[in-house]
Design a protein around this motif. Structure first.
Motif, mmCIF file in Angstrom:
data_model
loop_
_atom_site.group_PDB
_atom_site.id
_atom_site.type_symbol
_atom_site.label_atom_id
_atom_site.label_comp_id
_atom_site.label_asym_id
_atom_site.label_seq_id
_atom_site.Cartn_x
_atom_site.Cartn_y
_atom_site.Cartn_z
ATOM 1 N N ALA A 475 2.043 -18.988 -9.087
ATOM 2 C CA ALA A 475 0.721 -19.081 -9.230
ATOM 3 C C ALA A 475 0.017 -18.288 -8.133
ATOM 4 O O ALA A 475 -1.389 -18.022 -8.453
ATOM 5 C CB ALA A 475 0.205 -20.505 -8.624
ATOM 6 N N MET A 476 0.666 -17.830 -7.100
ATOM 7 C CA MET A 476 -0.091 -16.908 -6.107
ATOM 8 C C MET A 476 -0.494 -15.639 -6.760
ATOM 9 O O MET A 476 -1.460 -14.695 -6.298
ATOM 10 C CB MET A 476 0.703 -16.619 -4.900
ATOM 11 N N ARG A 477 0.210 -15.227 -8.031
ATOM 12 C CA ARG A 477 -0.235 -13.981 -8.805
ATOM 13 C C ARG A 477 -1.937 -14.255 -9.307
ATOM 14 O O ARG A 477 -2.384 -13.037 -9.513
ATOM 15 C CB ARG A 477 0.759 -13.876 -9.707
ATOM 16 N N PHE A 478 -2.216 -15.607 -9.679
ATOM 17 C CA PHE A 478 -3.307 -15.523 -10.122
ATOM 18 C C PHE A 478 -4.354 -16.297 -9.097
ATOM 19 O O PHE A 478 -5.110 -17.238 -9.304
ATOM 20 C CB PHE A 478 -3.224 -16.515 -11.339
ATOM 21 N N ARG A 479 -4.130 -15.906 -7.886
ATOM 22 C CA ARG A 479 -4.869 -16.550 -6.650
ATOM 23 C C ARG A 479 -6.249 -16.345 -7.004
ATOM 24 O O ARG A 479 -7.347 -17.168 -6.488
ATOM 25 C CB ARG A 479 -4.518 -16.035 -5.261
ATOM 26 N N ARG A 480 -6.646 -15.317 -7.638
ATOM 27 C CA ARG A 480 -8.298 -14.976 -7.458
ATOM 28 C C ARG A 480 -8.944 -15.784 -8.695
ATOM 29 O O ARG A 480 -10.002 -16.497 -8.675
ATOM 30 C CB ARG A 480 -8.657 -13.567 -7.921
ATOM 31 N N VAL A 481 -7.934 -16.154 -9.916
ATOM 32 C CA VAL A 481 -8.602 -17.121 -10.806
ATOM 33 C C VAL A 481 -8.691 -18.612 -10.174
ATOM 34 O O VAL A 481 -9.664 -19.161 -10.420
ATOM 35 C CB VAL A 481 -7.536 -16.966 -11.880
ATOM 36 N N ILE A 482 -7.417 -18.823 -9.234
ATOM 37 C CA ILE A 482 -7.499 -20.095 -8.798
ATOM 38 C C ILE A 482 -8.824 -20.409 -7.759
ATOM 39 O O ILE A 482 -9.641 -21.365 -7.922
ATOM 40 C CB ILE A 482 -6.294 -20.264 -7.905
ATOM 41 N N LEU A 483 -9.177 -19.387 -6.859
ATOM 42 C CA LEU A 483 -10.091 -19.348 -5.888
ATOM 43 C C LEU A 483 -11.551 -19.455 -6.638
ATOM 44 O O LEU A 483 -12.318 -20.021 -6.198
ATOM 45 C CB LEU A 483 -10.198 -18.252 -5.119
ATOM 46 N N GLY A 484 -11.492 -18.713 -7.809
ATOM 47 C CA GLY A 484 -12.793 -18.627 -8.618
ATOM 48 C C GLY A 484 -13.173 -20.050 -9.420
ATOM 49 O O GLY A 484 -14.275 -20.462 -9.084
ATOM 50 N N THR A 486 -11.788 -23.018 -8.070
ATOM 51 C CA THR A 486 -12.141 -23.885 -7.152
ATOM 52 C C THR A 486 -13.687 -23.779 -6.456
ATOM 53 O O THR A 486 -14.340 -24.777 -6.475
ATOM 54 C CB THR A 486 -11.187 -23.588 -5.885
ATOM 55 N N ALA A 487 -14.297 -22.346 -6.472
ATOM 56 C CA ALA A 487 -15.409 -22.355 -6.034
ATOM 57 C C ALA A 487 -16.441 -22.755 -7.173
ATOM 58 O O ALA A 487 -17.273 -23.518 -6.750
ATOM 59 C CB ALA A 487 -15.639 -20.764 -5.914
ATOM 60 N N CYS A 488 -16.191 -22.737 -8.133
ATOM 61 C CA CYS A 488 -17.098 -23.300 -9.442
ATOM 62 C C CYS A 488 -17.129 -24.789 -9.366
ATOM 63 O O CYS A 488 -18.192 -25.312 -9.167
ATOM 64 C CB CYS A 488 -16.757 -22.526 -10.767
#
Length: 914
Positions: A475-484, A486-488
């Motif tokens: 899942a860390m490969r998609f960390r920016r998607v996860i963070l995005g 989460t921010a939303c």
């Protein structure tokens, strides 16, 4: 000059940092030394720990008391609590009442049942301190008509005057012979149209009565339906009430068990005797039913919970002895904590009694962290002694920091006004140190006395564990998607944060089908019987009347009652109407010798004679022909089936004349009232509205059903605008809810601030402090959005999840950040025993508390559902969002971790010394 100051500041900062490093290293060495000493004296440590646990259990059993008074959950210095105590001191007879509700059956039977029950209870002063019959004593038996409107009295006068000849005959001969004789005469004489209308109604009712008897159905006596239409029973047409004040034993969990048992026994006996239904309601019966509802599923829930927790631990650890050692350590720590609770507080309330739940949730987390780290070191070193020391060095500091942070979170509830949370915080906070002590002393000793087998030490992580780790790393490969995402989600959650409702109404947590709650809700829906009322104390009668007059103009108020309300207006006109009725009814009301009672044959013959007369007149009945034919059919069917048996005659007589003599006696008493003044009111009534010091009570009834929170809030707020010192159940519910919300908000803010200060002092890196707090804050914020989406409001039961969130949320972040400090990449942290322990700790707690979601108790069910939501979010934030943020910051160069292996070096040094 500025450079010198800055240089001095930097020098001071370095000195403080070095000193803190020395303290940390020294504490780490102490933990390694302590674990090693416990390993060497393992047998004695286990014996001592079990002995302390046994002594703690004995001390707890002998000294623990229970405070089941819900009002003691709140700070007694709160303004509304002070007003409540003032009201209870002025009117002690109105506090802690059991409301007995008698319904079904006839009004006379309800009245007789209430009086019979009151008579029985008054002979048991050791169980009941007072018994009060509202509007049902000798005073109202005589003055009841004075509380009717003049129009109602005239209507009653017209009805009784029209039926006076009929009543006179029944008074003289109250038998089937007398009834059918006068009906025969009425048929044969040439009556007026209005008399024929009344006669047709009487025939229709008589037909219904005979059909009901033949079919075995209940039926209201004819004389009531046809002649008076229950006008004289308006005051209790649907219910009879009895207010009972029991003697309660708050040292017992079931404080009212004795009085309630006595009431229910008498209620069963009198229900059969008078053919009525007797139910109990009020706060005392409802709370007892709530305890029973919780206890019903407690055993099953505990068994299922223990089974699920054991399965999760076995899957995660794959070592029976290790799991057994964890559970044993957990029990020992729980017993130590129970002794601490008794020594520090002495008594438990409904909220602080849930401290074991919080201890299990966090205590098992400490055990899982230490146990899985020990297993990891066993695989690495192959030595039991080295594994214990390395585990102590590697995880001991994190456990200590997590325990202190969790304890600070719990202690944050101490300064709040909600004593339930304050005492819970003290017990749970102290329990964190007990859990830490047990896991760094008793747990290593127990693992030494009952060591794991070589096979158990070398067993690899389960497929579930490795699969989870691989999934997290991927899942860390998609960390920016996860963070995005989460921010939303966080932005949305913050926006809807004010929309999360808090259901402060305890009625919504209870079983609506229980006797107490179903009865209470039935009364609550009717403004005339609403048990939720507001009380206002006035200095004197004049002030009470003035307050009442102002409150009557409030739209949310249905009616206002003071002592003056029992002095009716227009008494002179009412007395004149009653005197006229008494004059007309004098032949009926004057006692005289009744006719000789007829035999069964005479009554049967009277029925047959009337049947023949009906047949003659049915041909010329005109528009009443259908009514007469229906009556003839009913008489034929009854006579053909029963054959004029004595039982048929006796039953028919009872159905027609039921309670007629008692009603006649009551009518005689009602026809001789005098003028009513405050001084002539009964003493029992005056005591309920006037205190001994002369102050007067004002009783305010709501216009709407207060089961609705919005209606309750409006009712309380509007009344308090007129009477700021108003008190009562609605005020207590609303203000109690506000106190709980205020306590949660204050404690949460204080807990986050204190935890941040602690973490900053220990970690000394603002970035790491933010990373530790991130899972906690995100979990709390996202929980709001999920609760709104699932329709789960915060309430008085599931609000206990708040301290658990504070404890676990901080602990998870501490474990991961400190493990990352030991060196290696984020992927290595996610594949370590620490992340595995976080995962299984959350699953264990989820399995333990999730069973509550299937409870029959609404409050416990909502607590179980909320905890599943909270723990799921805490797990996702700790193992997905936090690593993603750490990896992204590391890649961008915003955060660098200097790996250290001081723990293993210290453990190795200690082992060499050994």
């Amino acid at each position: 000059m500025t450079r010198v100051v800055r240089h001095d500041d930097m020098t001071l900062s370095r000195r403080v940092g070095h000193q803190l490093d020395r303290i940390g290293s020294g504490y780490q060495a102490f933990l390694v030394w302590l674990v090693e000493r416990c390993r060497r004296a393992a047998v004695w440590v286990v014996i001592g720990g079990l002995a302390m646990a046994g002594l703690s259990a004995v001390y707890t059993v002998n000294h623990l008391t229970l405070d089941t008074d819900p009002m003691n959950l709140l700070d007694p210095d709160l303004p509304f609590r002070q007003l409540q105590r003032e009201f209870e001191a002025a009117f002690p007879q109105l506090d802690n009442l059991i409301l007995v509700v008698v319904d079904q059956g006839s009004a006379e039977h309800r009245r007789d049942a209430v009086r019979a029950l009151a008579g029985r209870l008054e002979h048991q002063p050791a169980v009941f301190s007072s018994v009060y019959q509202p509007q049902q004593d000798a005073f109202f038996d005589r003055y009841g008509l004075m509380y009717f409107d003049v129009e109602e009295l005239w209507r009653m006068d017209e009805r009784l005057t029209a039926w006076e000849p009929f009543l006179g005959m029944l008074v003289h001969d109250p038998s089937l012979r007398g009834l059918f004789s006068i009906l025969t005469l009425a048929l044969e004489e040439d009556s007026k149209p209005e008399q024929r209308t009344r006669l047709a109604r009487l025939f229709a009712l008589l037909s219904e009565t005979m059909d009901a008897q033949r079919l075995g159905q209940p039926h209201t006596p004819i004389w009531k339906q046809a002649m008076i239409d229950d006008l004289t029973d308006r005051d209790d047409a649907l219910h009879g009430f009895l207010l009972v004040k029991p003697r309660l034993d708050y040292s017992n969990l079931a404080a009212a068990a004795g009085p309630l048992g006595v009431l229910r026994q008498h209620g069963r006996e009198l229900s059969e005797q008078f053919d009525v239904r007797i139910r109990l309601t009020g706060s005392i019966p409802i709370e007892e039913e709530e305890r029973d509802t919780i206890a019903e599923g407690a055993g099953v829930a505990a068994g299922v919970s223990l089974g699920l927790v054991s399965c999760v631990l076995l899957v995660g650890l794959r070592a029976v002895r290790l799991v057994s050692a964890m559970v044993c350590t957990l029990i020992v720590g729980l017993l130590w904590t129970s002794a601490f609770a008794v020594a520090s507080i002495g008594s438990l309330n409904f909220i602080s009694a849930s401290a074991p739940v919080l201890f299990i949730g966090l205590g098992v987390d400490f055990g899982i962290q230490f146990g899985m780290r020990y297993r990891e070191e066993c695989l690495r070193t192959g030595s039991h002694a080295m594994a214990l020391q390395c585990a102590a060095a590697g995880i001991g500091g994190a456990l200590t920091l997590a325990a202190v942070a969790a304890a600070l979170s719990f202690f944050s509830f101490l300064p709040t006004a909600y004593r339930g949370f304050a005492e819970l915080g003290l017990i749970a906070g102290g329990g964190m140190f007990m859990a830490l002590l047990a896991n760094v002393t008793f747990f290593p000793a127990l693992l030494t006395v009952f060591p794991l087998s070589i096979r158990s030490r070398a067993v690899l992580p389960s497929h579930a564990t490795t699969g989870t780790s691989e999934g997290l790393v991927s899942a860390m490969r998609f960390r920016r998607v996860i963070l995005g995402m989460t921010a939303c989600a966080t932005v949305v959650a913050v926006a809807v944060l004010p929309l999360l409702p808090f259901d402060f109404n305890p009625l919504h947590l209870r079983d609506p089908l229980s006797e107490g709650m179903s009865t209470f809700r039935e009364l609550l829906a009717d403004p005339d019987t609403a048990p939720y009322v507001i009380q206002v104390i006035a200095d004197n009668g004049a002030e009470a009347d003035a307050i009442a007059e102002r409150l009557r103009s409030v739209p949310e108020v249905d009616r206002v009652v003071t002592l003056s309300s029992f002095v009716p207006g227009g008494q002179e006109e009412k007395l004149a109407v009653i005197d006229e009725m008494a004059l007309v009814l004098d032949p009926i009301l004057t006692p005289r010798e009744p006719a000789e009672a007829p035999s069964t044959e005479e009554e049967v013959q009277a029925i047959r004679d009337f049947r023949e007369t009906l047949g003659v007149h049915a041909r010329d009945a005109g528009q009443d022909q259908n009514t007469l034919h229906s009556l003839m059919d009913a008489m034929d069917n009854l006579l053909n089936e029963a054959g004029g048996s004595p039982l048929m005659v006796q039953t028919l007589r009872a159905r027609i004349f039921e309670n007629f003599p008692a009603w006649l006696d009551r009518l005689r008493r009602l026809m001789s009232p005098d003028e009513i003044t405050l001084e002539t009111l009964p003493e029992s009534l005056r005591q309920h509205y006037r205190a001994q010091d002369g102050r007067v009570r004002v009783e305010v009834f709501p216009a709407r059903n207060l089961e609705d929170n919005h209606a309750l809030r409006q009712f309380v707020d509007q009344v308090r605008q007129v009477a700021p010192r108003a008190i009562g159940s609605p005020v207590g519910i609303l203000e109690g809810g506000r106190s709980i919300v205020d306590a949660c908000v204050r404690a949460t803010i204080l807990a986050i601030v204190l935890s941040a200060l602690l973490l900053f002092v220990v970690l000394r890196r603002p970035g790491e402090v933010l990373f530790v707090l991130l899972p906690l804050v995100l979990t709390m914020v996202l929980t709001v959005a999920v609760c709104l989406a699932l329709g789960i409001p915060l309430n008085l039961a599931n609000v206990i999840a708040v301290p658990l969130v504070l404890g676990l949320g901080i602990a998870f972040g501490i474990y991961l950040i400190l493990r990352n400090r030991e060196g290696g990449s984020i992927a290595q942290v996610l594949q370590s025993s620490t992340s595995h322990a976080v995962f299984f700790s959350a699953l264990t707690t989820m399995a333990s508390f999730g069973v509550l979601g299937f409870s029959n108790h609404r409050g416990m069910a909502s607590l179980g559902m909320l905890l599943v939501v909270v723990l799921t979010l805490a797990l996702v934030c700790a193992l997905v969002v936090l690593p993603a943020l750490m990896a992204e910051c590391a890649q961008r160069g915003w955060w660098v971790v200097s790996g250290r292996d001081d723990g293993r070096q210290q453990a190795g040094a200690t082992a060499s010394e050994g």
